[in-house]
Design a protein around this motif. Sequence first.
Motif, short mmCIF file in Angstrom:
data_model
loop_
_atom_site.label_atom_id
_atom_site.label_comp_id
_atom_site.label_asym_id
_atom_site.label_seq_id
_atom_site.Cartn_x
_atom_site.Cartn_y
_atom_site.Cartn_z
N TYR A 87 0.86 -1.18 0.00
CA TYR A 87 0.00 0.00 0.00
C TYR A 87 0.89 1.23 0.00
O TYR A 87 1.80 1.33 0.82
CB TYR A 87 -0.90 -0.02 1.24
N TYR A 88 0.65 2.14 -0.90
CA TYR A 88 1.53 3.29 -1.06
C TYR A 88 0.77 4.61 -0.96
O TYR A 88 0.87 5.46 -1.83
CB TYR A 88 2.28 3.20 -2.39
N SER A 89 0.00 4.77 0.08
CA SER A 89 -0.76 6.00 0.29
C SER A 89 -0.93 6.21 1.78
O SER A 89 -0.93 5.26 2.56
CB SER A 89 -2.13 5.90 -0.38
N ASN A 90 -1.11 7.46 2.19
CA ASN A 90 -1.39 7.71 3.60
C ASN A 90 -2.88 7.98 3.82
O ASN A 90 -3.27 8.52 4.82
CB ASN A 90 -0.51 8.83 4.15
N LYS A 91 -3.70 7.55 2.88
CA LYS A 91 -5.15 7.55 3.04
C LYS A 91 -5.63 6.13 2.75
O LYS A 91 -5.22 5.50 1.79
CB LYS A 91 -5.79 8.53 2.08
N PHE A 92 -6.49 5.62 3.62
CA PHE A 92 -6.99 4.26 3.46
C PHE A 92 -8.51 4.32 3.32
O PHE A 92 -9.19 4.97 4.10
CB PHE A 92 -6.61 3.40 4.68
N TYR A 93 -9.04 3.62 2.33
CA TYR A 93 -10.47 3.59 2.09
C TYR A 93 -11.02 2.25 2.58
O TYR A 93 -10.69 1.21 2.03
CB TYR A 93 -10.77 3.79 0.61
N PHE A 94 -11.86 2.31 3.60
CA PHE A 94 -12.46 1.12 4.18
C PHE A 94 -13.91 1.07 3.73
O PHE A 94 -14.65 2.03 3.89
CB PHE A 94 -12.38 1.16 5.71
N LYS A 95 -14.32 -0.06 3.15
CA LYS A 95 -15.69 -0.22 2.68
C LYS A 95 -16.22 -1.58 3.14
O LYS A 95 -15.57 -2.60 2.94
CB LYS A 95 -15.76 -0.11 1.17
N TYR A 96 -17.41 -1.56 3.73
CA TYR A 96 -18.06 -2.76 4.25
C TYR A 96 -19.43 -2.88 3.61
O TYR A 96 -20.16 -1.89 3.50
CB TYR A 96 -18.21 -2.63 5.77
N GLU A 97 -19.77 -4.10 3.16
CA GLU A 97 -21.10 -4.35 2.60
C GLU A 97 -21.63 -5.69 3.11
O GLU A 97 -20.96 -6.71 2.96
CB GLU A 97 -21.02 -4.43 1.07
N PRO A 98 -22.82 -5.69 3.71
CA PRO A 98 -23.43 -6.97 4.08
C PRO A 98 -24.13 -7.58 2.87
O PRO A 98 -24.59 -6.87 1.97
CB PRO A 98 -24.46 -6.55 5.15
N ARG A 99 -24.17 -8.89 2.83
CA ARG A 99 -24.91 -9.62 1.80
C ARG A 99 -26.02 -10.39 2.50
O ARG A 99 -25.81 -11.50 2.95
CB ARG A 99 -24.00 -10.59 1.05
N GLY A 100 -27.14 -9.74 2.65
CA GLY A 100 -28.25 -10.34 3.38
C GLY A 100 -28.17 -9.98 4.85
O GLY A 100 -27.35 -9.15 5.26
N PRO A 101 -28.99 -10.61 5.67
CA PRO A 101 -28.97 -10.30 7.11
C PRO A 101 -27.68 -10.77 7.77
O PRO A 101 -27.17 -11.85 7.47
CB PRO A 101 -30.18 -11.05 7.67
#
Length: 113
Positions: free
Chosen positions: A87-101
């Motif tokens: 990883y070569y950045s000092n910003k990190f993008y965190f993304k979370y997605e549920p698939r159903g309940p």
Amino acid sequence: MRKVLLLILCACYSFIGCSPREECQYEVAQFDLNAPYDEKIDFTDCGDYINYYKLDIEGELEGEIIINNIYKFKAQGKIDTLIRGEYYSNKFYFKYEPRGPVEGKLKFKITLI
């Protein structure tokens, strides 16, 4: 004389390049696991020489989730996972997605090195 100077320069470079780096850690705040969540995390205080990231995921999970559009987890019980990569950045993008309940309680810790 040039060879000696070059040898000293190479030794200094390898010493600095192999020295232990500081780690910057961030724990994602608790959120509703049944709703999508994304966050842009600013690690600018860590400096500009970031090379790696670690994403620790631990807790309890019942259901299926996707992290950062890449990592898919389907579990019924304990989960304890470490994801690492370049990883070569000092910003990190965190993304979370549920698939159903989804049920459970998860903790996400991001470390940039």
